[in-house]
Motif scaffolding. Structure first.
Motif, PDB file in Angstrom:
ATOM      1  N   PRO A 105       0.775  -1.236   0.000  1.00 16.80           N
ATOM      2  CA  PRO A 105       0.000   0.000   0.000  1.00 16.80           C
ATOM      3  C   PRO A 105       0.811   1.294   0.000  1.00 16.80           C
ATOM      4  O   PRO A 105       0.303   2.325  -0.438  1.00 16.80           O
ATOM      5  CB  PRO A 105      -0.844  -0.103   1.266  1.00 16.80           C
ATOM      6  CG  PRO A 105      -0.156  -1.091   2.127  1.00 16.80           C
ATOM      7  CD  PRO A 105       0.568  -2.020   1.205  1.00 16.80           C
ATOM      8  N   GLN A 113      -2.745  -4.118   1.351  1.00 15.88           N
ATOM      9  CA  GLN A 113      -3.581  -2.932   1.194  1.00 15.88           C
ATOM     10  C   GLN A 113      -4.817  -2.992   2.082  1.00 15.88           C
ATOM     11  O   GLN A 113      -5.314  -1.953   2.522  1.00 15.88           O
ATOM     12  CB  GLN A 113      -4.010  -2.763  -0.268  1.00 15.88           C
ATOM     13  CG  GLN A 113      -2.876  -2.442  -1.197  1.00 15.88           C
ATOM     14  CD  GLN A 113      -3.344  -2.311  -2.632  1.00 15.88           C
ATOM     15  OE1 GLN A 113      -4.499  -1.987  -2.903  1.00 15.88           O
ATOM     16  NE2 GLN A 113      -2.440  -2.567  -3.568  1.00 15.88           N
ATOM     17  N   SER A 128      -6.226   3.238   4.137  1.00 14.30           N
ATOM     18  CA  SER A 128      -6.895   1.938   4.196  1.00 14.30           C
ATOM     19  C   SER A 128      -8.354   2.013   4.642  1.00 14.30           C
ATOM     20  O   SER A 128      -9.164   1.212   4.166  1.00 14.30           O
ATOM     21  CB  SER A 128      -6.104   0.953   5.053  1.00 14.30           C
ATOM     22  OG  SER A 128      -6.074   1.355   6.401  1.00 14.30           O
TER      23      SER A 128
END
Length: 130
Positions: A24, A58, A74
């Motif tokens: 991420p 992620q 997130s």
């Protein structure tokens, strides 16, 4: 050349799958994918997301980005349902290779084996990989 969602005329729904393979943070891929998914959903397309390789991070619970000086985006994955993006798939092998389970994830997903996920990808009209 027309865009994929314009090819068959107005009202045509295409199956779009967004494949997320990157961690991420450290690149723009994860955030860009999320933004593109929200745009596609606004055009009322059949949108799904698949998380493979480091992409499973992620949607991992408990992300703390203070140490890297980036905003934790997130929680935005929880908003996907409000945009009718409810088809979230995670590759079982990617979870296992990283010592994660479905319980470690922020949002409800369908965990699928590599072969089943590949078969699902073959059913899509458009696949975009990030």
């Amino acid at each position: 050349m027309s865009e994929p969602w314009e090819e068959e005329g107005p009202g045509t729904v295409k199956k779009f799958m967004y494949v997320n393979r990157k961690a991420p943070y450290g690149t723009i891929y994860a955030l860009e994918s999320l933004e593109v998914v929200l745009i596609a959903a606004a055009f009322e397309q059949d949108v799904s997301m698949a998380f493979l390789d480091d992409g499973v991070y992620q949607i991992k619970k408990g992300q703390d980005t203070k140490g890297i000086g980036q905003k934790n985006f997130s929680p935005t994955y929880r908003a996907l349902e409000g945009y009718d993006v409810e088809k979230l798939y995670v590759e079982a092998e990617s979870l296992a290779e990283r010592g994660l389970s479905e319980d470690d994830l922020l949002v409800p997903v369908e965990v699928m084996g590599r072969e089943a996920l590949a078969a699902l990808m073959n059913e899509q009209d458009v696949i975009l990989s990030f």
